[in-house]
Motif scaffolding. Structure first.
Motif, PDB file in Angstrom:
ATOM      1  N   ASN A   1       0.743  -1.356   0.013  1.00  0.00           N
ATOM      2  CA  ASN A   1      -0.028   0.269   0.029  1.00  0.00           C
ATOM      3  C   ASN A   1       0.920   1.155   0.118  1.00  0.00           C
ATOM      4  OD1 ASN A   1      -2.304  -1.456   0.097  1.00  0.00           O
ATOM      5  ND2 ASN A   1      -2.724  -1.173   2.155  1.00  0.00           N
ATOM      6  N   ALA A   2       1.923   1.271   0.802  1.00  0.00           N
ATOM      7  CA  ALA A   2       2.754   2.333   0.962  1.00  0.00           C
ATOM      8  C   ALA A   2       3.954   2.493  -0.014  1.00  0.00           C
ATOM      9  CB  ALA A   2       3.258   2.524   2.463  1.00  0.00           C
ATOM     10  N   ILE A   3       4.293   1.620  -0.897  1.00  0.00           N
ATOM     11  CA  ILE A   3       5.536   1.623  -1.685  1.00  0.00           C
ATOM     12  C   ILE A   3       5.498   3.101  -2.383  1.00  0.00           C
ATOM     13  CG2 ILE A   3       4.303   0.574  -3.598  1.00  0.00           C
ATOM     14  CD1 ILE A   3       7.241  -0.917  -3.731  1.00  0.00           C
ATOM     15  N   ALA A   4       4.521   3.579  -2.962  1.00  0.00           N
ATOM     16  CA  ALA A   4       4.560   4.639  -3.944  1.00  0.00           C
ATOM     17  C   ALA A   4       4.770   5.930  -3.131  1.00  0.00           C
ATOM     18  CB  ALA A   4       3.064   4.924  -4.503  1.00  0.00           C
ATOM     19  N   ASN A   5       4.885   5.726  -1.873  1.00  0.00           N
ATOM     20  CA  ASN A   5       5.380   7.063  -0.887  1.00  0.00           C
ATOM     21  C   ASN A   5       7.133   6.742  -0.355  1.00  0.00           C
ATOM     22  OD1 ASN A   5       2.886   8.568  -1.292  1.00  0.00           O
ATOM     23  ND2 ASN A   5       2.035   7.036   0.386  1.00  0.00           N
ATOM     24  N   LYS A   6       7.493   5.454  -1.044  1.00  0.00           N
ATOM     25  CA  LYS A   6       8.713   5.198  -0.596  1.00  0.00           C
ATOM     26  C   LYS A   6       9.821   5.442  -1.422  1.00  0.00           C
ATOM     27  CE  LYS A   6       7.979   1.706   3.082  1.00  0.00           C
ATOM     28  NZ  LYS A   6       8.807   2.217   3.897  1.00  0.00           N
ATOM     29  N   GLU A   7      10.838   5.583  -1.184  1.00  0.00           N
ATOM     30  CA  GLU A   7      12.223   5.806  -2.045  1.00  0.00           C
ATOM     31  C   GLU A   7      12.237   4.564  -2.885  1.00  0.00           C
ATOM     32  OE1 GLU A   7      15.585   6.148   0.083  1.00  0.00           O
ATOM     33  OE2 GLU A   7      15.550   8.245   0.473  1.00  0.00           O
ATOM     34  N   GLU A   8      11.745   3.312  -2.550  1.00  0.00           N
ATOM     35  CA  GLU A   8      11.687   2.273  -3.599  1.00  0.00           C
ATOM     36  C   GLU A   8      10.929   2.161  -4.572  1.00  0.00           C
ATOM     37  OE1 GLU A   8      11.746   2.130  -0.420  1.00  0.00           O
ATOM     38  OE2 GLU A   8      12.740   0.210   0.437  1.00  0.00           O
ATOM     39  N   SER A   9      10.226   3.612  -4.763  1.00  0.00           N
ATOM     40  CA  SER A   9       8.832   3.561  -5.803  1.00  0.00           C
ATOM     41  C   SER A   9      10.015   3.557  -7.203  1.00  0.00           C
ATOM     42  CB  SER A   9       8.273   4.885  -5.636  1.00  0.00           C
ATOM     43  OG  SER A   9       9.114   5.903  -5.514  1.00  0.00           O
ATOM     44  N   VAL A  10      10.982   3.677  -7.401  1.00  0.00           N
ATOM     45  CA  VAL A  10      11.910   3.890  -8.527  1.00  0.00           C
ATOM     46  C   VAL A  10      11.940   2.533  -9.193  1.00  0.00           C
ATOM     47  CG1 VAL A  10      13.492   5.501  -7.941  1.00  0.00           C
ATOM     48  CG2 VAL A  10      14.127   3.358  -7.409  1.00  0.00           C
ATOM     49  N   TYR A  11      11.561   1.281  -8.413  1.00  0.00           N
ATOM     50  CA  TYR A  11      11.515   0.009  -8.860  1.00  0.00           C
ATOM     51  C   TYR A  11       9.996   0.003  -9.365  1.00  0.00           C
ATOM     52  CZ  TYR A  11      15.600  -0.879  -6.392  1.00  0.00           C
ATOM     53  OH  TYR A  11      16.955  -1.074  -5.999  1.00  0.00           O
ATOM     54  N   VAL A  12       9.243   0.733  -9.178  1.00  0.00           N
ATOM     55  CA  VAL A  12       7.580   0.406  -9.388  1.00  0.00           C
ATOM     56  C   VAL A  12       7.300   0.820 -10.874  1.00  0.00           C
ATOM     57  CG1 VAL A  12       5.201   0.881  -8.962  1.00  0.00           C
ATOM     58  CG2 VAL A  12       6.975   0.515  -7.120  1.00  0.00           C
TER      59      VAL A  12
ATOM     60  N   PHE B   1      17.640   7.348 -10.281  1.00  0.00           N
ATOM     61  CA  PHE B   1      16.452   7.600 -10.987  1.00  0.00           C
ATOM     62  C   PHE B   1      15.320   8.407 -10.206  1.00  0.00           C
ATOM     63  CE2 PHE B   1      17.642   3.270 -12.879  1.00  0.00           C
ATOM     64  CZ  PHE B   1      18.569   3.776 -13.676  1.00  0.00           C
ATOM     65  N   LYS B   2      15.545   8.712  -8.883  1.00  0.00           N
ATOM     66  CA  LYS B   2      14.598   9.262  -8.199  1.00  0.00           C
ATOM     67  C   LYS B   2      14.087  10.521  -9.051  1.00  0.00           C
ATOM     68  CE  LYS B   2      13.268  10.672  -3.700  1.00  0.00           C
ATOM     69  NZ  LYS B   2      13.599  10.817  -2.284  1.00  0.00           N
ATOM     70  N   ASN B   3      12.874  10.526  -9.136  1.00  0.00           N
ATOM     71  CA  ASN B   3      12.053  11.752  -9.619  1.00  0.00           C
ATOM     72  C   ASN B   3      12.503  11.902 -11.136  1.00  0.00           C
ATOM     73  OD1 ASN B   3      10.789  12.464  -7.302  1.00  0.00           O
ATOM     74  ND2 ASN B   3      12.639  13.510  -6.712  1.00  0.00           N
ATOM     75  N   LYS B   4      12.965  11.008 -11.749  1.00  0.00           N
ATOM     76  CA  LYS B   4      13.565  10.965 -13.319  1.00  0.00           C
ATOM     77  C   LYS B   4      12.226  10.512 -14.175  1.00  0.00           C
ATOM     78  CE  LYS B   4      17.640  12.427 -12.710  1.00  0.00           C
ATOM     79  NZ  LYS B   4      17.832  12.392 -11.307  1.00  0.00           N
ATOM     80  N   GLN B   5      12.122  10.999 -15.217  1.00  0.00           N
ATOM     81  CA  GLN B   5      10.965  10.342 -16.412  1.00  0.00           C
ATOM     82  C   GLN B   5      11.424   8.962 -16.817  1.00  0.00           C
ATOM     83  OE1 GLN B   5       7.859  11.558 -16.773  1.00  0.00           O
ATOM     84  NE2 GLN B   5       8.413  12.965 -15.039  1.00  0.00           N
ATOM     85  N   PRO B   6      10.882   8.219 -17.466  1.00  0.00           N
ATOM     86  CA  PRO B   6      11.328   6.930 -18.091  1.00  0.00           C
ATOM     87  C   PRO B   6      12.310   7.254 -19.147  1.00  0.00           C
ATOM     88  CG  PRO B   6       9.080   6.937 -17.728  1.00  0.00           C
ATOM     89  CD  PRO B   6       9.277   8.326 -17.393  1.00  0.00           C
ATOM     90  N   SER B   7      12.152   8.322 -19.871  1.00  0.00           N
ATOM     91  CA  SER B   7      13.050   8.444 -21.113  1.00  0.00           C
ATOM     92  C   SER B   7      14.363   8.961 -20.522  1.00  0.00           C
ATOM     93  CB  SER B   7      12.677   9.652 -22.166  1.00  0.00           C
ATOM     94  OG  SER B   7      12.276  10.896 -21.221  1.00  0.00           O
ATOM     95  N   THR B   8      14.596   9.467 -19.406  1.00  0.00           N
ATOM     96  CA  THR B   8      15.740  10.158 -18.652  1.00  0.00           C
ATOM     97  C   THR B   8      16.401   8.983 -17.893  1.00  0.00           C
ATOM     98  OG1 THR B   8      14.887  12.085 -18.364  1.00  0.00           O
ATOM     99  CG2 THR B   8      16.886  11.422 -17.119  1.00  0.00           C
ATOM    100  N   ILE B   9      15.680   8.041 -17.625  1.00  0.00           N
ATOM    101  CA  ILE B   9      16.202   7.006 -17.079  1.00  0.00           C
ATOM    102  C   ILE B   9      16.837   6.004 -17.793  1.00  0.00           C
ATOM    103  CG2 ILE B   9      15.380   4.633 -15.709  1.00  0.00           C
ATOM    104  CD1 ILE B   9      13.300   6.223 -14.444  1.00  0.00           C
TER     105      ILE B   9
END
Length: 535
Positions: free
Chosen positions: A430-441, A486-494
């Protein structure tokens, strides 16, 4: 034979039961239960007793009380193993220990296993009730005993044996005959009693109603109130099964084999581990799971090193929680972390015991700063992770929280296994979107709208696992931290960062870079695990 009777512990129409000490031929002192039978009035009675002894000698099952031997003093005496926890009746009356509902269900499964064994031997019990069910091994094991008379189907004797309230209605009629379905009726009544924590038809007995009047009510369809059973919020199916057990028509009742199959749905592979068998060596806090431990589990003849995670599910959710745990126990693969079992310290404290890992890939790279790992190992880790993920997807399991923290290393970091916690990790999902690990999502999961008044669970899919796997492949190859890069980066930038940071060298590395690019495409264009395993 040397037997010393210590004290009287029970009695019935058959005679008296004593606690005793038996000095065996090997000169060992064994605590036993000694059943001293009343002397028969004729030769036929003694013949029946010897027939029973022969029957008992043939029984060998973990849920049947062990018959040791017999001897004659004034009367014939039978020697049985001694119950260190007393009978189920004693437990229901005294409740001197806490036993969870799931452990009670395990009793019911053990009992059904024992009865199925008896029925396979063409033997019916005739007097099943809590007094004839004994508890052993610190209340973990239930065994069937019979301090009445166990008869075989072949007998023509239909005299009433049993206790009012537990006795099947059909045996009370003029042409009534005992069958295995009579035992099923008694099983259903006692099952109700265990979870209702009340004696069956107690309200009628308190009115001083004559036993024959109670029996007549049962014949006419009277049954305990099924809603008095306190199991869990999803117990309707269990209640339905119990109602089938005490159906007026014996043909409508399930067999013991059928009951085993039903109970195994919830209890399959469940191994309750005694908390006293766990020696905790280190407590530590894990940001995701809270309290965790390193420990030794005394398993069989050796100590096994384990990782332990501590949970406190809400009481109404406990059964759902444990159902998810049982699913985890079914996962058997060389690239999936093994769940050994479940232990309980207090009523609402549950410990999950996993095989002990060396370190996670995340900790190896980002905490221990080990960034010069041989590329051969890195490629092996990726392929092993792919095999584990393929196994999960073949079993229709979506991991949902696939990160390098959930990739654990074993055997001096040669082997990688996926740590799977499934819906047990409900809070993290439930909380993953608010965590740093959201870069994996995957973006389609991370950006999914959440509506007020609805569950905040996002829909993780096999495709979203593939996206996470793509980020993991980049992290393994580069030893860089995607949370930082990758934090706060767009897919193209990643994707640009990935191309800039992966140095093309061997053909394997080029394949991996192309695979990462495929993983980060839109969900409908991502390959599945089978496509890669064919390469």
């Amino acid at each position: 034979m040397h037997i010393t009777l210590i004290k009287r512990i029970g009695s019935g129409s058959y005679g008296v039961v004593y606690e005793g000490i038996w000095i065996t031929n090997a000169r060992k002192c064994v605590k036993v239960a000694v059943k001293c039978l009343e002397k028969g009035n004729n030769e036929d009675s003694e013949t029946n007793i010897f027939r029973e002894i022969r029957n008992l000698q043939e029984l060998n099952h973990e849920n049947i009380v062990t018959f040791h031997d017999a001897y004659r003093q004034k009367n014939i005496c039978l020697i049985f193993e001694y119950s260190d926890c007393g009978s189920l009746y004693d437990y229901l009356q005294k409740k001197i220990v806490r036993v969870s509902n799931i452990e009670k269900l395990h009793w019911m499964l053990q009992w059904a296993n024992g009865m199925e064994y008896l029925h396979s031997k063409k033997t019916i019990h005739r007097d099943l009730k809590p007094q004839n069910l004994l508890l052993f091994n610190n209340y973990r094991t239930l065994k069937i005993c019979d301090f009445g008379t166990v008869k075989q189907y072949a007998t023509e004797n239909t005299e009433l044996i049993g206790t009012i309230g537990y006795m099947a209605p059909e045996v009370c009629t003029a042409d009534g005959k005992y069958t295995e379905k009579c035992d099923v009726f008694s099983y259903g009544i006692t099952f109700w009693e265990v979870f209702a924590e009340n004696k069956p038809f107690d309200e009628l007995k308190k009115k001083n109603m004559h036993p024959l009047a109670i029996q007549n009510k049962i014949i006419n369809g009277a049954r305990p109130d099924i809603n008095d059973m306190q199991i869990c919020k999803d117990s309707d199916l269990i209640k339905t099964i119990i109602e089938k057990c005490w159906d007026r028509n014996p043909e409508c009742r399930p067999t013991m084999k059928g009951l085993i199959a039903f109970l195994a749905i919830d209890l399959r592979l469940y191994t309750p581990i005694n908390f006293e068998d766990i020696d905790i060596t280190e407590y530590f806090m894990n940001g995701r799971y809270g309290l965790c431990c390193k420990a030794y589990w005394r398993s069989g003849f050796s100590d096994k090193k384990v990782d332990v995670i501590f949970f406190q599910p809400d009481k109404p959710m406990e059964m759902d929680f444990l159902k998810e745990v049982y699913k985890l126990k079914e996962l058997i693969h060389q690239n999936i972390v093994t769940l050994y079992g479940v232990s309980r310290q207090f009523e609402n404290s549950i410990f999950l015991l996993f095989e002990c890992s060396t370190v996670s890939i995340h900790n190896l790279f980002h905490d221990q700063k080990c960034t010069n790992t041989d590329s051969y190992f890195k490629i092996e880790w990726i392929y092993q992770c792919l095999h584990g993920l393929d196994y999960l997807h073949n079993n229709n399991i979506v991991h949902g929280v696939l990160t390098t923290e959930n990739l654990l290393l074993f055997d001096d970091c040669r082997n990688v296994k996926i740590f799977v916690i499934g819906k047990v990790d409900h809070i993290y999902l439930n909380a993953i979107a608010n965590k740093e690990e959201s870069v994996y999502v995957a973006p389609e999961v991370y950006d999914a709208p959440v509506y007020e008044g609805h569950s905040e669970e996002r829909e993780f899919t096999k495709e979203s696992d593939i996206y996470s796997f793509g980020i993991i492949m980049w992290e393994i190859v580069t030893a860089k931290n995607p949370v930082v890069e990758f934090k706060n980066k767009q897919p193209s930038t990643i994707m640009k960062i990935i191309n800039d940071t992966i140095q093309t060298g061997s053909s394997d590395i080029r394949k991996i870079r192309n695979a990462i690019e495929d993983c980060l495409k839109s969900a409908e264009y991502r390959p599945d695990t089978k496509e890669w395993l064919k390469c």
